[in-house]
Design a protein around this motif. Structure first.
Motif: not given
Ligand SMILES: *Cc1c(COP(=O)(O)O)cnc(C)c1O
Length: 397
Positions: A151, A156, A159-160, A163, A188, A190, A193-194, A197
């Motif tokens: 990031h 950011p 992310v979507a 993924q 949301t 950080i 995600f994933g 992190e």
């Protein structure tokens, strides 16, 4: 060079010479330091207990606070962000090739190379400076096991989309969130995600524990593995159940973290004020573009970055040199891109061919000082310097 007419903007012009240098140097990443009395009281408690490391009460409390702020189930505090990446990479079982940006701090790639994994560099989107999903797709081979995204600047990564790519290809997705503590993506935080992190709490980061970091995740399995790996594989006294390293956070580091958490929102306010001042004072300088933050999100505003393009009459490197002469220690992050650093340059001398946006942005970008050591009048003076360097003597009169 000698034959070019000197414009008013050169470091020998009256306009330039009339701007005073700063008395003491303004650094990028000058540490934010919280209330020292609060820190002292934590340290007094620590000495009373004679508990300096090994998962002490301050580390436990710190982990709870970080997990809360990052909106995740687990936080495993570690000795630094790079150790956090090392452990997360192992906990996720990455091997073979992992796709990373070249436009990031060198630790992102080193953490992979250090354990025999090949970092495969994907290009960035020149508008966001974050990984370009199309370039990630193009870098996938049968040996790819994961994506390690960053990031960058606390903005950011996509992310979507990342993924989706990971799901489609059965890849692990890990985020280097070293810049992105206290930041959100689509509302949301950080952190979740994933599969995991990793934060860095190094002294130069927006929020610090001297040196430190954390692996954050909602995944019970990853958290358990990370805890074991951080402490030699100890599952309890005399009970080693796997290989591991030593990446424990100390109590004094956690004391610094707990102290700095108390002033984190004040630091964000200061950074936001400086960012708005830079926005105002840099406006209208041809060829100079401030990288913006989406203010509908939570931001830490830690990285003030500008891109200098061909419309500017002075080059990026000359601007950095001139600012430095006035005690504004601006930096060329992340010049020249990891693919041009060793050992990666020798491993693949032609990597740059697939990384045009990385090369473009790395050649244009300047990071400017912010944080609690910088106020609005300092921002105005720095912006005036840049304006004079780029547009010449229009400031006069
Ligand atoms: C700072 C940083 C790291 C390394 O963190 P340390 O705590 O210094 O080990 C990793 N990745 C990025 C993008 C960073 O900026």
């Amino acid at each position: 060079m000698e034959s070019e007419p000197r414009t008013g903007g050169t470091p020998s012009s009256d306009a330039w010479l009339s701007i005073p240098a700063f008395e003491s140097p303004l650094h990028v990443g000058q540490p934010n330091i919280g209330d020292r009395a609060v820190f002292d009281s934590y340290v007094d408690q620590m000495f009373e207990r004679r508990w300096l490391s090994n998962d002490g009460p301050l580390v436990k409390e710190f982990e709870e606070r970080i997990a809360e702020r990052a909106g995740v189930k687990h936080c495993v505090a570690v000795s630094n962000g790079t150790a956090g990446l090392d452990i997360a990479i192992r906990a996720l079982g990455l091997s073979g090739e992992v796709i990373v940006p070249s436009y990031t701090f060198v630790a992102t790639a080193h953490a992979l190379h250090w354990q025999g994994i090949t970092p495969v560099f994907a290009d960035i989107d020149p508008r966001t400076h974050n990984l370009d999903p199309e370039s990630v797709r193009a870098a996938i081979t049968p040996r790819t096991t994961g994506i390690l995204a960053v990031h960058l600047w606390g903005r950011p990564a996509p992310v979507a989309e990342l993924q989706r790519i990971a799901d489609e290809h059965g890849l692990q997705l890990l985020f280097d969130a070293a810049h992105a503590f206290a930041v959100s993506a689509s509302g949301t935080p950080i952190g979740g995600f994933g599969r995991a992190e990793v934060f860095s709490f190094h002294a130069t980061k927006f929020f610090n524990t001297f040196e430190g970091g954390a692996i954050v995740t909602d995944d019970d399995e990853v958290a358990e593995q990370a805890r074991l790996m951080r402490n030699f594989g100890f599952a309890g006294a005399d009970n080693v159940i796997s290989a591991g390293s030593n990446a424990k956070m100390t109590e004094v580091a956690a004391a610094m973290g707990l102290t700095n958490l108390q002033s984190i929102d004040a630091v964000i306010d200061t950074n936001r004020r400086n960012y708005h001042a830079y926005q105002r004072f840099l406006a209208g300088i041809p060829g100079v573009r401030l990288t913006t933050f989406d203010e509908a999100e939570s931001n830490n505003f830690q990285y003030i970055t500008i891109e200098v393009d061909d419309a500017a009459s002075t080059s990026r490197d000359d601007i950095v040199a001139a600012l430095t002469s006035k005690n504004v220690l601006a930096r060329k992050y992340f010049w020249p891109g990891i693919h041009r650093m060793e050992p990666y340059r020798t491993i693949d001398p032609d990597a740059g061919a697939a990384l045009p946006s990385t090369e473009l942005v790395a050649g244009r970008l300047i990071v400017l000082p912010t944080g609690s050591a910088v106020d609005e009048s300092a921002v105005q003076r720095i912006a005036d310097m840049i304006r004079v360097l780029v547009v010449g003597d229009e400031l006069e009169g």
